[in-house]
Design a protein around this motif. Structure first.
Motif, mmCIF file in Angstrom:
data_model
loop_
_atom_site.group_PDB
_atom_site.id
_atom_site.type_symbol
_atom_site.label_atom_id
_atom_site.label_comp_id
_atom_site.label_asym_id
_atom_site.label_seq_id
_atom_site.Cartn_x
_atom_site.Cartn_y
_atom_site.Cartn_z
ATOM 1 N N PRO A 88 0.833 -1.201 0.000
ATOM 2 C CA PRO A 88 0.000 0.000 0.000
ATOM 3 C C PRO A 88 0.871 1.255 0.000
ATOM 4 O O PRO A 88 1.905 1.307 0.645
ATOM 5 C CB PRO A 88 -0.813 -0.122 1.284
ATOM 6 N N LEU A 89 0.427 2.253 -0.739
ATOM 7 C CA LEU A 89 1.153 3.502 -0.891
ATOM 8 C C LEU A 89 0.319 4.653 -0.336
ATOM 9 O O LEU A 89 -0.893 4.572 -0.237
ATOM 10 C CB LEU A 89 1.472 3.752 -2.363
ATOM 11 N N GLY A 90 0.988 5.747 -0.028
ATOM 12 C CA GLY A 90 0.307 6.940 0.457
ATOM 13 C C GLY A 90 0.122 6.923 1.961
ATOM 14 O O GLY A 90 0.206 5.891 2.612
ATOM 15 N N LYS A 91 -0.114 8.089 2.480
ATOM 16 C CA LYS A 91 -0.322 8.253 3.913
ATOM 17 C C LYS A 91 -1.777 7.914 4.243
ATOM 18 O O LYS A 91 -2.689 8.479 3.641
ATOM 19 C CB LYS A 91 -0.017 9.700 4.311
ATOM 20 N N PRO A 92 -2.006 7.013 5.198
ATOM 21 C CA PRO A 92 -3.390 6.677 5.556
ATOM 22 C C PRO A 92 -4.144 7.910 6.064
ATOM 23 O O PRO A 92 -3.550 8.856 6.585
ATOM 24 C CB PRO A 92 -3.234 5.646 6.677
ATOM 25 N N THR A 93 -5.449 7.887 5.928
ATOM 26 C CA THR A 93 -6.309 8.966 6.410
ATOM 27 C C THR A 93 -6.226 9.050 7.930
ATOM 28 O O THR A 93 -6.242 8.021 8.612
ATOM 29 C CB THR A 93 -7.767 8.696 5.981
ATOM 30 N N HIS A 94 -6.137 10.271 8.453
ATOM 31 C CA HIS A 94 -6.135 10.489 9.901
ATOM 32 C C HIS A 94 -7.523 10.144 10.446
ATOM 33 O O HIS A 94 -8.527 10.678 9.968
ATOM 34 C CB HIS A 94 -5.788 11.952 10.223
ATOM 35 N N LEU A 95 -7.555 9.267 11.431
ATOM 36 C CA LEU A 95 -8.826 8.806 11.987
ATOM 37 C C LEU A 95 -8.853 9.007 13.496
ATOM 38 O O LEU A 95 -7.865 8.761 14.173
ATOM 39 C CB LEU A 95 -9.028 7.316 11.696
ATOM 40 N N GLU A 96 -9.979 9.455 13.973
ATOM 41 C CA GLU A 96 -10.243 9.518 15.407
ATOM 42 C C GLU A 96 -11.744 9.652 15.578
ATOM 43 O O GLU A 96 -12.475 9.740 14.594
ATOM 44 C CB GLU A 96 -9.512 10.694 16.064
ATOM 45 N N ASN A 97 -12.204 9.661 16.806
ATOM 46 C CA ASN A 97 -13.628 9.825 17.057
ATOM 47 C C ASN A 97 -13.939 11.319 17.052
ATOM 48 O O ASN A 97 -13.741 12.008 18.044
ATOM 49 C CB ASN A 97 -14.034 9.171 18.379
ATOM 50 N N PHE A 98 -14.434 11.802 15.926
ATOM 51 C CA PHE A 98 -14.795 13.207 15.766
ATOM 52 C C PHE A 98 -16.231 13.470 16.213
ATOM 53 O O PHE A 98 -16.613 14.599 16.429
ATOM 54 C CB PHE A 98 -14.663 13.629 14.294
ATOM 55 N N GLY A 99 -17.048 12.432 16.258
ATOM 56 C CA GLY A 99 -18.466 12.567 16.585
ATOM 57 C C GLY A 99 -19.309 12.210 15.377
ATOM 58 O O GLY A 99 -19.626 11.067 15.152
ATOM 59 N N ILE A 116 -12.837 5.042 3.786
ATOM 60 C CA ILE A 116 -12.702 6.094 4.793
ATOM 61 C C ILE A 116 -13.944 6.116 5.685
ATOM 62 O O ILE A 116 -13.835 6.215 6.918
ATOM 63 C CB ILE A 116 -12.436 7.455 4.119
ATOM 64 N N ALA A 117 -15.130 5.994 5.092
ATOM 65 C CA ALA A 117 -16.364 5.945 5.880
ATOM 66 C C ALA A 117 -16.340 4.758 6.837
ATOM 67 O O ALA A 117 -16.708 4.887 8.014
ATOM 68 C CB ALA A 117 -17.576 5.879 4.956
ATOM 69 N N ALA A 118 -15.912 3.595 6.352
ATOM 70 C CA ALA A 118 -15.859 2.394 7.193
ATOM 71 C C ALA A 118 -14.885 2.580 8.352
ATOM 72 O O ALA A 118 -15.189 2.212 9.497
ATOM 73 C CB ALA A 118 -15.471 1.182 6.348
ATOM 74 N N ALA A 119 -13.729 3.157 8.073
ATOM 75 C CA ALA A 119 -12.728 3.374 9.128
ATOM 76 C C ALA A 119 -13.199 4.419 10.142
ATOM 77 O O ALA A 119 -12.962 4.270 11.348
ATOM 78 C CB ALA A 119 -11.398 3.786 8.505
ATOM 79 N N LEU A 120 -13.853 5.460 9.666
ATOM 80 C CA LEU A 120 -14.406 6.460 10.586
ATOM 81 C C LEU A 120 -15.478 5.838 11.478
ATOM 82 O O LEU A 120 -15.552 6.129 12.677
ATOM 83 C CB LEU A 120 -14.975 7.652 9.807
ATOM 84 N N LYS A 121 -16.303 4.978 10.912
ATOM 85 C CA LYS A 121 -17.335 4.277 11.684
ATOM 86 C C LYS A 121 -16.677 3.388 12.740
ATOM 87 O O LYS A 121 -17.091 3.363 13.898
ATOM 88 C CB LYS A 121 -18.213 3.455 10.740
ATOM 89 N N GLY A 124 -15.717 4.950 15.882
ATOM 90 C CA GLY A 124 -16.786 5.376 16.772
ATOM 91 C C GLY A 124 -17.610 6.553 16.298
ATOM 92 O O GLY A 124 -18.433 7.075 17.047
ATOM 93 N N ASN A 125 -17.424 6.972 15.069
ATOM 94 C CA ASN A 125 -18.152 8.119 14.534
ATOM 95 C C ASN A 125 -19.514 7.735 13.978
ATOM 96 O O ASN A 125 -19.731 6.607 13.545
ATOM 97 C CB ASN A 125 -17.338 8.780 13.413
ATOM 98 N N ASP A 126 -20.430 8.693 13.964
ATOM 99 C CA ASP A 126 -21.697 8.572 13.260
ATOM 100 C C ASP A 126 -21.440 9.095 11.849
ATOM 101 O O ASP A 126 -20.902 10.196 11.696
ATOM 102 C CB ASP A 126 -22.768 9.412 13.963
ATOM 103 N N ILE A 127 -21.799 8.333 10.836
ATOM 104 C CA ILE A 127 -21.466 8.701 9.459
ATOM 105 C C ILE A 127 -22.718 9.091 8.679
ATOM 106 O O ILE A 127 -23.704 8.356 8.663
ATOM 107 C CB ILE A 127 -20.766 7.526 8.718
ATOM 108 N N ILE A 128 -22.644 10.238 8.030
ATOM 109 C CA ILE A 128 -23.657 10.693 7.080
ATOM 110 C C ILE A 128 -22.992 10.649 5.708
ATOM 111 O O ILE A 128 -21.886 11.155 5.533
ATOM 112 C CB ILE A 128 -24.135 12.127 7.399
ATOM 113 N N GLY A 129 -23.643 10.034 4.749
ATOM 114 C CA GLY A 129 -23.077 9.916 3.413
ATOM 115 C C GLY A 129 -23.914 10.646 2.386
ATOM 116 O O GLY A 129 -25.146 10.669 2.472
#
Length: 168
Positions: A88-99, A116-121, A124-129
């Motif tokens: 895998p290449l590139g810097k992974p997306t920064h993830l944390e519980n943003f709400g 990214i949506a799956a990782a944010l979920k 612990g985040n609530d995801i709106i798509g």
């Protein structure tokens, strides 16, 4: 290695491939990509890693067949192998519980949003798509994102499905 183990046309000229590559499948994180090459002298094509299965050793790639190399890739079948698959290449997306997080993807651009949506979920985040495309037939990954998002809105440029207008 690099063998195509499944192929699916998910919209007109848009394909989902699962490729055998255990090392990438185990190491990939949301937001990373691979670079593939079909044959000697072939173009290097970067594609987002949409998903992986570390147990099966596969990575999932989604692409639109619009240029010479991607049209050539679309003609490959299950059992064929890519010459090179680097990642895998590139810097992974920064993830944390943003709400609450909102992810937006239009057309083929919906593919990079899914991991990214799956990782944010998972963080612990609530995801709106919000996803869309030019027409209903070109909307991709609605079911997959619907399973992750607490709310999913769909827009089409022509109004044939969901809201009429752009995702923006």
């Amino acid at each position: 290695m690099n063998e195509i183990v499944s192929k699916e046309e998910i919209a007109a000229n848009t394909y989902r491939y699962k490729i055998q590559h255990p090392k990438i499948a185990k190491k990939r994180k949301a937001g990373q990509f691979v670079i593939l090459r079909l044959h000697e002298g072939g173009e290097r094509v970067p594609l987002t890693i949409v998903d992986s299965d570390p147990v099966a050793g596969t990575v999932t790639l989604i692409f639109q067949a619009v240029g010479h190399s991607t049209r050539e890739l679309a003609q490959m079948e299950v059992g064929d192998s890519l010459m090179d698959l680097a990642g895998p290449l590139g810097k992974p997306t920064h993830l944390e519980n943003f709400g609450t997080c909102c992810v937006v993807g239009g057309g083929y651009g919906t593919a990079p949003v899914l991991p990214i949506a799956a990782a944010l979920k998972d963080a612990g985040n609530d995801i709106i798509g919000i996803i869309g495309a030019r027409t209903k037939d070109l909307v991709i990954l609605e079911q997959e994102l619907g399973a992750i998002c607490s709310r999913l809105e769909v827009a089409t440029d022509d109004g044939s499905y969901g809201h009429k207008g752009f995702v923006t």
